[in-house]
Design a protein around this motif. Structure first.
Motif: not given
Length: 214
Positions: A169-189
Motif C-alpha cells: 500500500d505504501v512502498l509500491g514494491v512487487d512483494g516482500v522477501w524473507w531471506q530465511d536460512d536454506l535448511a530444508p531439514e529445519l523446514l526453512s528456505a
C-alpha cells in the motif's frame, strides 16, 4: 513507485513458484505464511521437499527491475514504523504475549509457541515439561488483517502481515522477501510473495524438466 528512501530493498528479477499461478487458489493447501499473494522462492527444490509439493508444476517468473522489501533487514525503527502504521489502519494491535520454548527432537532445534494468556502458556509448558513461560510485548492480527492475508490465527506473524500490507500500500514494491536460512531439514528456505496486483508485470513460463535446475 514511491520513494523507497532507506528501506531495505532486494532486486530479484527471477523467482520460482510451484503449483497454481492463481493466488486465489492457494487456500486449498491451507493458510500461507506469505499471505494472499503468490508464494515464490529462489530454491524451488527445497520448497518442493518442505511443503510436499511433488508432482505440481514448476514456474519461472521474471520481471525486469522487480523489487522486494527485505523483511529480515528491517531496522528496529522501520519495524516500529510498520507496526504504528498497521495499528493506525486497523491491521494489528499491540498486546502482551506469553512464550514457551521447547526442544524439537526431530528437527534438533529450539522451537517457540506463543499464547495470549499466561494460563494457556503455563498449561503448555507443564504439558511439555519445560521451563515456565516468559512474557514479551508483541502484536496480534485484527480481523481485517486476517481476512486480507487469508489467515485464521490471530497470533500468526502479525508484523509480517503488516509489513506485507505496508509494502503493497505504501512502498509500491512487487512483494516482500524473507531471506530465511536454506535448511530444508529445519523446514526453512528463502521465500517471498508477489502481490496480486503486481503479478501482471511478471512473465511466467512453465519448467518442463526440473532436473535441469538441480
Amino acid at each position: 513507485m514511491n520513494d523507497l528512501g532507506n528501506w531495505p530493498i532486494l532486486n530479484l528479477e527471477c523467482v520460482y513458484h510451484i503449483g497454481e499461478l492463481d493466488p486465489s487458489k492457494k487456500g486449498v493447501r491451507g493458510p500461507s505464511y506469505e499471505g494472499n499473494g503468490l508464494s515464490v522462492s529462489t530454491n524451488p527444490e527445497a520448497w518442493e521437499e518442505i511443503a510436499e509439493l511433488g508432482g505440481l508444476p514448476w514456474w519461472r517468473l521474471e520481471c525486469s527491475g522487480a523489487s522486494f522489501l527485505d523483511f529480515h533487514a528491517l531496522s528496529p525503527d522501520q519495524k516500529a514504523t510498520i507496526a504504528a502504521w498497521g495499528e493506525a489502519h486497523g491491521l494489528v494491535h499491540s498486546t502482551t504475549l506469553w512464550k514457551v520454548e521447547y526442544h524439537d527432537d526431530e528437527m534438533e532445534t529450539t522451537m517457540v509457541k506463543r499464547f495470549e494468556t499466561g494460563v494457556e502458556a503455563r498449561e503448555e509448558a507443564e504439558y511439555l515439561e519445560v521451563d515456565p513461560p516468559t512474557s514479551e510485548e508483541g502484536f496480534r492480527c485484527t480481523e481485517m488483517l486476517l481476512e486480507r492475508m487469508g489467515w485464521s490465527n490471530a497470533l500468526a506473524d502479525a508484523l509480517d502481515g503488516a509489513a506485507m500490507a505496508y509494502a503493497e500500500d505504501v512502498l509500491g514494491v512487487d512483494g516482500v522477501w524473507w531471506q530465511d536460512d536454506l535448511a530444508p531439514e529445519l523446514l526453512s528456505a528463502p521465500r517471498g510473495v508477489i502481490f496480486r496486483e503486481r503479478l501482471q508485470l511478471w512473465s511466467a513460463s512453465i519448467i518442463t524438466d526440473t532436473t535441469l535446475m538441480l
